[in-house]
Design a protein around this motif. Structure first.
Motif, PDB file in Angstrom:
ATOM      1  N   UNK A  79       0.829  -1.200   0.000  1.00 35.74           N
ATOM      2  CA  UNK A  79       0.000   0.000   0.000  1.00 35.74           C
ATOM      3  C   UNK A  79       0.861   1.247   0.000  1.00 35.74           C
ATOM      4  N   UNK A  80       0.241   2.352   0.388  1.00 35.11           N
ATOM      5  CA  UNK A  80       0.970   3.616   0.473  1.00 35.11           C
ATOM      6  C   UNK A  80       0.310   4.527   1.486  1.00 35.11           C
ATOM      7  N   UNK A  81       1.097   5.448   2.002  1.00 32.80           N
ATOM      8  CA  UNK A  81       0.620   6.389   3.014  1.00 32.80           C
ATOM      9  C   UNK A  81       1.346   7.715   2.880  1.00 32.80           C
ATOM     10  N   UNK A  82       0.755   8.716   3.469  1.00 37.40           N
ATOM     11  CA  UNK A  82       1.396  10.018   3.635  1.00 37.40           C
ATOM     12  C   UNK A  82       1.755  10.135   5.109  1.00 37.40           C
ATOM     13  N   UNK A  83       2.960  10.608   5.391  1.00 40.71           N
ATOM     14  CA  UNK A  83       3.335  10.948   6.763  1.00 40.71           C
ATOM     15  C   UNK A  83       3.665  12.435   6.772  1.00 40.71           C
ATOM     16  N   UNK A  84       2.929  13.181   7.572  1.00 44.49           N
ATOM     17  CA  UNK A  84       3.214  14.596   7.782  1.00 44.49           C
ATOM     18  C   UNK A  84       4.175  14.686   8.957  1.00 44.49           C
ATOM     19  N   UNK A  85       5.074  15.671   8.938  1.00 47.74           N
ATOM     20  CA  UNK A  85       6.050  15.764  10.015  1.00 47.74           C
ATOM     21  C   UNK A  85       6.525  17.194  10.201  1.00 47.74           C
ATOM     22  N   UNK A  86       7.094  17.427  11.364  1.00 43.85           N
ATOM     23  CA  UNK A  86       7.670  18.724  11.689  1.00 43.85           C
ATOM     24  C   UNK A  86       9.183  18.655  11.619  1.00 43.85           C
ATOM     25  N   UNK A  87       9.799  19.818  11.514  1.00 46.73           N
ATOM     26  CA  UNK A  87      11.255  19.867  11.384  1.00 46.73           C
ATOM     27  C   UNK A  87      11.946  20.501  12.591  1.00 46.73           C
ATOM     28  N   UNK A  88      11.200  20.792  13.636  1.00 52.16           N
ATOM     29  CA  UNK A  88      11.803  21.330  14.858  1.00 52.16           C
ATOM     30  C   UNK A  88      11.514  20.381  16.014  1.00 52.16           C
ATOM     31  N   UNK A  89      12.394  20.386  16.986  1.00 50.33           N
ATOM     32  CA  UNK A  89      12.236  19.543  18.164  1.00 50.33           C
ATOM     33  C   UNK A  89      10.961  19.942  18.904  1.00 50.33           C
ATOM     34  N   UNK A  90      10.104  18.978  19.171  1.00 55.31           N
ATOM     35  CA  UNK A  90       8.813  19.273  19.802  1.00 55.31           C
ATOM     36  C   UNK A  90       8.722  18.766  21.243  1.00 55.31           C
ATOM     37  N   UNK A  91       9.830  18.342  21.838  1.00 58.57           N
ATOM     38  CA  UNK A  91       9.765  17.724  23.169  1.00 58.57           C
ATOM     39  C   UNK A  91       9.287  18.678  24.259  1.00 58.57           C
ATOM     40  N   UNK A 102       5.055   7.281  23.992  1.00 64.00           N
ATOM     41  CA  UNK A 102       4.180   7.680  22.881  1.00 64.00           C
ATOM     42  C   UNK A 102       3.449   8.948  23.318  1.00 64.00           C
ATOM     43  N   UNK A 103       3.949  10.080  22.847  1.00 60.52           N
ATOM     44  CA  UNK A 103       3.406  11.380  23.216  1.00 60.52           C
ATOM     45  C   UNK A 103       2.564  11.918  22.073  1.00 60.52           C
ATOM     46  N   UNK A 104       1.351  12.345  22.397  1.00 59.86           N
ATOM     47  CA  UNK A 104       0.432  12.902  21.413  1.00 59.86           C
ATOM     48  C   UNK A 104       0.421  14.419  21.574  1.00 59.86           C
ATOM     49  N   UNK A 105       0.669  15.120  20.493  1.00 61.55           N
ATOM     50  CA  UNK A 105       0.695  16.583  20.499  1.00 61.55           C
ATOM     51  C   UNK A 105      -0.701  17.139  20.274  1.00 61.55           C
ATOM     52  N   UNK A 106      -1.035  18.163  21.026  1.00 63.20           N
ATOM     53  CA  UNK A 106      -2.358  18.770  20.863  1.00 63.20           C
ATOM     54  C   UNK A 106      -2.369  19.825  19.757  1.00 63.20           C
ATOM     55  N   UNK A 107      -1.256  20.506  19.551  1.00 64.50           N
ATOM     56  CA  UNK A 107      -1.188  21.550  18.523  1.00 64.50           C
ATOM     57  C   UNK A 107       0.094  21.407  17.715  1.00 64.50           C
ATOM     58  N   UNK A 108       0.197  20.354  16.919  1.00 62.73           N
ATOM     59  CA  UNK A 108       1.446  20.125  16.195  1.00 62.73           C
ATOM     60  C   UNK A 108       1.676  21.124  15.074  1.00 62.73           C
ATOM     61  N   UNK A 109       2.952  21.361  14.805  1.00 61.92           N
ATOM     62  CA  UNK A 109       3.350  22.161  13.648  1.00 61.92           C
ATOM     63  C   UNK A 109       4.003  21.189  12.669  1.00 61.92           C
ATOM     64  N   UNK A 110       3.266  20.870  11.618  1.00 60.44           N
ATOM     65  CA  UNK A 110       3.713  19.892  10.625  1.00 60.44           C
ATOM     66  C   UNK A 110       3.860  20.594   9.286  1.00 60.44           C
ATOM     67  N   UNK A 111       5.076  20.965   8.964  1.00 57.39           N
ATOM     68  CA  UNK A 111       5.303  21.763   7.762  1.00 57.39           C
ATOM     69  C   UNK A 111       5.708  20.946   6.546  1.00 57.39           C
ATOM     70  N   UNK A 112       5.919  19.636   6.712  1.00 59.21           N
ATOM     71  CA  UNK A 112       6.408  18.797   5.621  1.00 59.21           C
ATOM     72  C   UNK A 112       5.588  17.516   5.532  1.00 59.21           C
ATOM     73  N   UNK A 113       5.692  16.834   4.408  1.00 60.68           N
ATOM     74  CA  UNK A 113       5.055  15.529   4.259  1.00 60.68           C
ATOM     75  C   UNK A 113       5.875  14.676   3.310  1.00 60.68           C
ATOM     76  N   UNK A 114       5.714  13.366   3.458  1.00 59.39           N
ATOM     77  CA  UNK A 114       6.392  12.414   2.596  1.00 59.39           C
ATOM     78  C   UNK A 114       5.377  11.345   2.193  1.00 59.39           C
ATOM     79  N   UNK A 115       5.420  10.949   0.938  1.00 59.22           N
ATOM     80  CA  UNK A 115       4.522   9.942   0.380  1.00 59.22           C
ATOM     81  C   UNK A 115       5.329   8.652   0.271  1.00 59.22           C
TER      82      UNK A 115
END
Length: 158
Positions: A79-91, A102-115
């Motif tokens: 199959x295939x998927x898109x993964x959106x991701x951020x480029x800054x440390x979010x810890x 496994x930490x879930x972000x409430x207000x993520x900044x996701x400026x990039x994606x990969x297919x």
């Protein structure tokens, strides 16, 4: 975040330790694709891999996560998927620990994606936000392998 394809590891710029994991004969695309679903952990190794089916969803339905103790290597097997991701440390961002590391972000900044397509992988280091299993067009079932590599694995290379 690093990405590539298991058939072209020499072009991905992987750190030596991650390259060694993916160069292992039990971690090639064909070996992973033919492996049974479940946990793969080689003897005397700290890292492990979960192989199985997952469902993609529309992007707004997907949670964004990060880890503090493990890096992820996410490999699409079918199959295939898109993964959106951020480029800054979010810890230091507000997050809820849903499971251990496994930490879930409430207000993520996701400026990039990969297919990702079969054989493709993406590496997310601790502190890198990622929103996996986003549908390419319509929600569907895929099969993937997710390697969990402990931060201690990188003690000599980071």
């Amino acid at each position: 975040m690093l990405c590539g394809n298991l058939s072209s590891l020499n072009t991905c710029g992987l750190p030596k330790g991650l390259r060694a994991i993916l160069d292992n004969t039990q971690c090639t695309y064909d070996a992973l694709k033919n492996a049974d679903d479940g946990k793969l952990q080689l003897e005397h190794q700290e890292w492990f891999c979960n192989i199985g089916l997952a469902n993609t969803e529309e992007t707004p339905l997907r949670q964004t996560e990060f880890h503090r103790l493990y890096a992820d290597i996410q490999v699409v097997l079918e199959g295939e998927e898109i993964i959106n991701y951020g480029v800054v440390n979010c810890t230091d961002e507000p997050a809820i620990e849903k499971k251990p590391d496994l930490y879930i972000l409430s207000s993520p900044i996701l400026s990039q994606s990969v297919h990702l397509k079969p054989g493709d992988f993406a590496v997310f280091m601790p502190g890198e936000a990622h929103q996996a299993l986003c549908a390419v067009s319509v929600p569907t079932q895929i099969r993937k392998a997710v390697f969990k590599v402990p931060l201690s694995f990188f003690k000599d290379s980071l």
